[in-house]
Design an enzyme around this catalytic site. Structure first.
Site, PDB file in Angstrom:
ATOM      1  N   GLU A 269      60.679 -20.171  80.295  1.00 43.14           N
ATOM      2  CA  GLU A 269      61.835 -20.654  80.715  1.00 43.14           C
ATOM      3  C   GLU A 269      62.927 -19.907  80.310  1.00 43.14           C
ATOM      4  O   GLU A 269      64.020 -19.920  81.160  1.00 43.14           O
ATOM      5  CB  GLU A 269      61.743 -22.200  80.048  1.00 43.14           C
TER       6      GLU A 269
ATOM      7  N   SER B  17      61.852  -0.694  78.079  1.00 44.74           N
ATOM      8  CA  SER B  17      60.436  -0.509  77.927  1.00 44.74           C
ATOM      9  C   SER B  17      59.704  -1.480  77.105  1.00 44.74           C
ATOM     10  O   SER B  17      60.126  -2.115  76.158  1.00 44.74           O
ATOM     11  CB  SER B  17      60.101   0.947  77.113  1.00 44.74           C
TER      12      SER B  17
ATOM     13  N   ARG C 236      58.176 -22.212  76.883  1.00 46.08           N
ATOM     14  CA  ARG C 236      59.712 -22.169  76.584  1.00 46.08           C
ATOM     15  C   ARG C 236      60.259 -20.594  76.938  1.00 46.08           C
ATOM     16  O   ARG C 236      61.413 -20.365  77.225  1.00 46.08           O
ATOM     17  CB  ARG C 236      60.034 -22.423  75.178  1.00 46.08           C
TER      18      ARG C 236
END
Length: 147
Positions: free
Chosen positions: A91, A114, A88
């Site tokens: 995704e 960063s 996920r």
């Protein structure tokens, strides 16, 4: 013996003792997020932190030394993660990565966020429709320099 062996021992001991990452982090003196990353092999412990973890997880001197070795970071087992929770996140970056990039560039200019000068906070957020996962990622902005 290698770092993965130490990670497996830590996880096994955590389960057998019924420990929680928050409690371990309190003893180490760092956030639960950073401490968890350390115990999972993604960060480097100081000698003092390694000793604390040694007491918690019954680690030998050699195993404590492995906690102090700079790890190979970003070591997921496959290019596209197969674990549903980690997928996920993949995704989210696949769908919203260009949006995140565009909004960061609009606000800060040409550069990066960063992942070294970085913090993370994960909290449960109560919601009547089902609790939510609240994740805050905070990284220093690093502009690209001209040369």
């Amino acid at each position: 013996m290698n770092r993965n062996d130490v990670t497996e021992k830590i996880i096994g001991t955590k389960v057998s003792k019924g420990l929680q990452w928050h409690d371990i982090a309190t003893q180490v003196g760092q956030s639960k997020e950073w401490t968890t990353a350390l115990c999972l092999g993604q960060m480097t412990a100081s000698p003092e932190q390694a000793q604390v973890l040694g007491r918690i997880f019954d680690l030998t001197d050699e195993e404590q030394k492995w906690l102090q070795v700079v790890p190979y970071k970003g070591s997921l087992p496959t290019p596209v993660p197969t674990d549903p929770l980690i997928y996920r996140w993949y995704e989210i970056v696949s769908v919203y990565g260009s949006t995140i990039k565009e909004l960061i560039h609009e606000e800060f200019g040409d550069g990066i966020m960063s992942a070294i000068d970085f913090s993370m906070d994960i909290q449960r957020q109560a919601d009547p429709k089902g609790d939510r996962v609240n994740v805050v990622l905070s990284g220093k902005f690093l502009p690209y320099k001209q040369y």
